[in-house]
Design a protein around this motif. Structure first.
Motif, PDB file in Angstrom:
ATOM      1  N   LYS A  58       7.140 -28.392  30.246  1.00 31.27           N
ATOM      2  CA  LYS A  58       6.991 -29.833  30.445  1.00 31.27           C
ATOM      3  C   LYS A  58       8.327 -30.470  30.797  1.00 31.27           C
ATOM      4  N   PHE A  59       9.416 -29.854  30.352  1.00 29.78           N
ATOM      5  CA  PHE A  59      10.735 -30.379  30.665  1.00 29.78           C
ATOM      6  C   PHE A  59      11.030 -30.297  32.163  1.00 29.78           C
ATOM      7  N   VAL A  60      10.455 -29.279  32.831  1.00 32.60           N
ATOM      8  CA  VAL A  60      10.647 -29.149  34.274  1.00 32.60           C
ATOM      9  C   VAL A  60      10.053 -30.359  34.989  1.00 32.60           C
ATOM     10  N   ALA A  61       8.870 -30.765  34.552  1.00 32.92           N
ATOM     11  CA  ALA A  61       8.231 -31.939  35.146  1.00 32.92           C
ATOM     12  C   ALA A  61       9.029 -33.205  34.844  1.00 32.92           C
ATOM     13  N   VAL A  62       9.515 -33.317  33.605  1.00 36.04           N
ATOM     14  CA  VAL A  62      10.323 -34.485  33.231  1.00 36.04           C
ATOM     15  C   VAL A  62      11.558 -34.590  34.117  1.00 36.04           C
ATOM     16  N   ILE A  63      12.202 -33.459  34.353  1.00 34.94           N
ATOM     17  CA  ILE A  63      13.414 -33.445  35.182  1.00 34.94           C
ATOM     18  C   ILE A  63      13.093 -33.833  36.621  1.00 34.94           C
ATOM     19  N   GLU A 114      21.927 -28.477  42.419  1.00 31.61           N
ATOM     20  CA  GLU A 114      20.481 -28.272  42.274  1.00 31.61           C
ATOM     21  C   GLU A 114      20.164 -26.821  41.944  1.00 31.61           C
ATOM     22  N   ARG A 115      20.874 -25.909  42.588  1.00 29.09           N
ATOM     23  CA  ARG A 115      20.643 -24.479  42.322  1.00 29.09           C
ATOM     24  C   ARG A 115      21.140 -24.094  40.931  1.00 29.09           C
ATOM     25  N   MET A 116      22.235 -24.680  40.479  1.00 36.19           N
ATOM     26  CA  MET A 116      22.712 -24.400  39.125  1.00 36.19           C
ATOM     27  C   MET A 116      21.735 -24.954  38.090  1.00 36.19           C
ATOM     28  N   SER A 117      21.073 -26.047  38.424  1.00 40.51           N
ATOM     29  CA  SER A 117      20.027 -26.568  37.540  1.00 40.51           C
ATOM     30  C   SER A 117      18.834 -25.630  37.515  1.00 40.51           C
ATOM     31  N   THR A 118      18.469 -25.127  38.700  1.00 41.70           N
ATOM     32  CA  THR A 118      17.356 -24.181  38.792  1.00 41.70           C
ATOM     33  C   THR A 118      17.603 -22.943  37.942  1.00 41.70           C
ATOM     34  N   PHE A 119      18.849 -22.469  37.927  1.00 42.53           N
ATOM     35  CA  PHE A 119      19.213 -21.308  37.117  1.00 42.53           C
ATOM     36  C   PHE A 119      18.853 -21.536  35.658  1.00 42.53           C
ATOM     37  N   GLN A 120      19.062 -22.741  35.185  1.00 42.04           N
ATOM     38  CA  GLN A 120      18.847 -23.028  33.766  1.00 42.04           C
ATOM     39  C   GLN A 120      17.387 -23.287  33.416  1.00 42.04           C
ATOM     40  N   ASN A 121      16.522 -23.401  34.431  1.00 42.30           N
ATOM     41  CA  ASN A 121      15.097 -23.590  34.152  1.00 42.30           C
ATOM     42  C   ASN A 121      14.489 -22.419  33.388  1.00 42.30           C
ATOM     43  N   PHE A 122      15.159 -21.290  33.435  1.00 45.28           N
ATOM     44  CA  PHE A 122      14.680 -20.116  32.703  1.00 45.28           C
ATOM     45  C   PHE A 122      14.473 -20.428  31.221  1.00 45.28           C
ATOM     46  N   SER A 123      15.340 -21.249  30.664  1.00 45.49           N
ATOM     47  CA  SER A 123      15.227 -21.607  29.245  1.00 45.49           C
ATOM     48  C   SER A 123      13.887 -22.257  28.945  1.00 45.49           C
ATOM     49  N   PHE A 124      13.370 -23.032  29.883  1.00 43.45           N
ATOM     50  CA  PHE A 124      12.085 -23.721  29.677  1.00 43.45           C
ATOM     51  C   PHE A 124      10.912 -22.754  29.803  1.00 43.45           C
ATOM     52  N   ALA A 149      23.882 -35.668  37.790  1.00 47.73           N
ATOM     53  CA  ALA A 149      23.231 -36.221  36.599  1.00 47.73           C
ATOM     54  C   ALA A 149      22.069 -35.330  36.141  1.00 47.73           C
ATOM     55  N   ILE A 150      21.283 -34.844  37.096  1.00 46.56           N
ATOM     56  CA  ILE A 150      20.155 -33.978  36.763  1.00 46.56           C
ATOM     57  C   ILE A 150      20.639 -32.639  36.208  1.00 46.56           C
ATOM     58  N   PHE A 151      21.750 -32.150  36.730  1.00 50.67           N
ATOM     59  CA  PHE A 151      22.335 -30.926  36.192  1.00 50.67           C
ATOM     60  C   PHE A 151      22.724 -31.125  34.732  1.00 50.67           C
ATOM     61  N   GLY A 152      23.334 -32.254  34.431  1.00 47.63           N
ATOM     62  CA  GLY A 152      23.707 -32.552  33.052  1.00 47.63           C
ATOM     63  C   GLY A 152      22.489 -32.651  32.149  1.00 47.63           C
ATOM     64  N   LEU A 153      21.442 -33.316  32.632  1.00 48.16           N
ATOM     65  CA  LEU A 153      20.202 -33.442  31.854  1.00 48.16           C
ATOM     66  C   LEU A 153      19.556 -32.076  31.641  1.00 48.16           C
ATOM     67  N   THR A 154      19.513 -31.275  32.695  1.00 45.49           N
ATOM     68  CA  THR A 154      18.920 -29.939  32.591  1.00 45.49           C
ATOM     69  C   THR A 154      19.674 -29.084  31.583  1.00 45.49           C
ATOM     70  N   ASN A 155      20.992 -29.128  31.642  1.00 45.80           N
ATOM     71  CA  ASN A 155      21.800 -28.352  30.714  1.00 45.80           C
ATOM     72  C   ASN A 155      21.559 -28.793  29.268  1.00 45.80           C
ATOM     73  N   TYR A 156      21.472 -30.091  29.065  1.00 47.57           N
ATOM     74  CA  TYR A 156      21.238 -30.641  27.717  1.00 47.57           C
ATOM     75  C   TYR A 156      19.893 -30.154  27.160  1.00 47.57           C
ATOM     76  N   LEU A 157      18.853 -30.238  27.968  1.00 47.32           N
ATOM     77  CA  LEU A 157      17.527 -29.834  27.509  1.00 47.32           C
ATOM     78  C   LEU A 157      17.405 -28.319  27.381  1.00 47.32           C
ATOM     79  N   ALA A 158      18.061 -27.584  28.293  1.00 48.17           N
ATOM     80  CA  ALA A 158      17.974 -26.121  28.269  1.00 48.17           C
ATOM     81  C   ALA A 158      18.600 -25.544  27.010  1.00 48.17           C
ATOM     82  N   ILE A 159      19.714 -26.105  26.584  1.00 45.24           N
ATOM     83  CA  ILE A 159      20.376 -25.630  25.369  1.00 45.24           C
ATOM     84  C   ILE A 159      19.453 -25.779  24.165  1.00 45.24           C
TER      85      ILE A 159
END
Length: 208
Positions: A110-115, A93-103, A149-159
């Motif tokens: 809006k991707f944050v809400a989707v996630i 969850e924290r590694m996903s939070t790190f990638q929220n910077f991209s959004f 799964a959420i980490f994978g989704l976050t990484n995909y969208l962040a890129i």
């Protein structure tokens, strides 16, 4: 039992994430002014904080049962079975939070809400399937599965929103090793006498 295991998992935030995030919240934006956009630093910092999270996960997972046996009544001893899954769930969850910077930097919040909606939906399905069969341990591993799964989704969208050059494959290697050490050590060593278990787990942490 789940709540007790969750208290141990929450230590990840206290020991690692909160101190790091207080510094990183402002530092990450200043990196954008670099000629390379700060991408090498983003990559290095993500690798470092991920390694720290995994190392602390191992320590908490291995020694949680020792602490529980010293401080709690016998009926609470099984709580340690859920600690490895919940600690690694928090790490993901924290590694996903790190990638929220991209959004934030790309103004695609809006991707944050989707996630978040995807996480809530996934947890509902996972709990419905796991808890009746596996109880609180099933709930813990359901939480971990959804977090991955959420980490994978976050990484995909962040890129696609703003690529900070983070490469999760590099991090994945020591995440797998850490998970094996934590889960394996927890199940194989926890049944041993307290002092023996403590010594072997200490040796395992030194090797890790």
């Amino acid at each position: 039992l789940y709540d007790l295991a969750g208290r141990f998992a929450a230590l990840i935030g206290v020991l690692v994430w909160v101190p790091f995030n207080q510094w990183w919240q402002t530092e990450r934006f200043s990196l954008l002014r670099n000629d390379d956009g700060g991408k090498p630093v983003f990559r290095a910092v993500f690798t470092l904080i991920s390694a720290m999270l995994v190392f602390v996960c191992c320590g908490i997972s291995l020694f949680a049962d020792v602490v529980i046996k010293i401080m709690a009544a016998p009926e609470f001893y099984p709580a340690s079975q859920a600690v490895p899954a919940l600690t690694f769930a928090v790490a993901f969850e924290r590694m996903s939070t790190f990638q929220n910077f991209s959004f934030f930097v790309s103004e695609k919040t809006k991707f944050v809400a989707v996630i978040k909606y995807a996480s809530a939906f996934g947890l509902s399905i996972a709990y419905f399937a796991a808890i009746p069969v596996f109880g609180f341990v099933g709930a813990a591993y359901a939480t971990l599965t959804v977090a991955i799964a959420i980490f994978g989704l976050t990484n995909y969208l962040a890129i696609r929103a703003f690529d900070t050059s983070i490469r999760v494959i590099r991090v994945g290697k020591f995440v797998v090793i850490g998970a094996i050490v934590s889960i394996g050590g927890n199940y194989l060593l926890s049944s041993l006498p307290l002092v023996t278990s403590l010594l072997l787990k200490s040796a395992l942490m030194l090797v890790t």
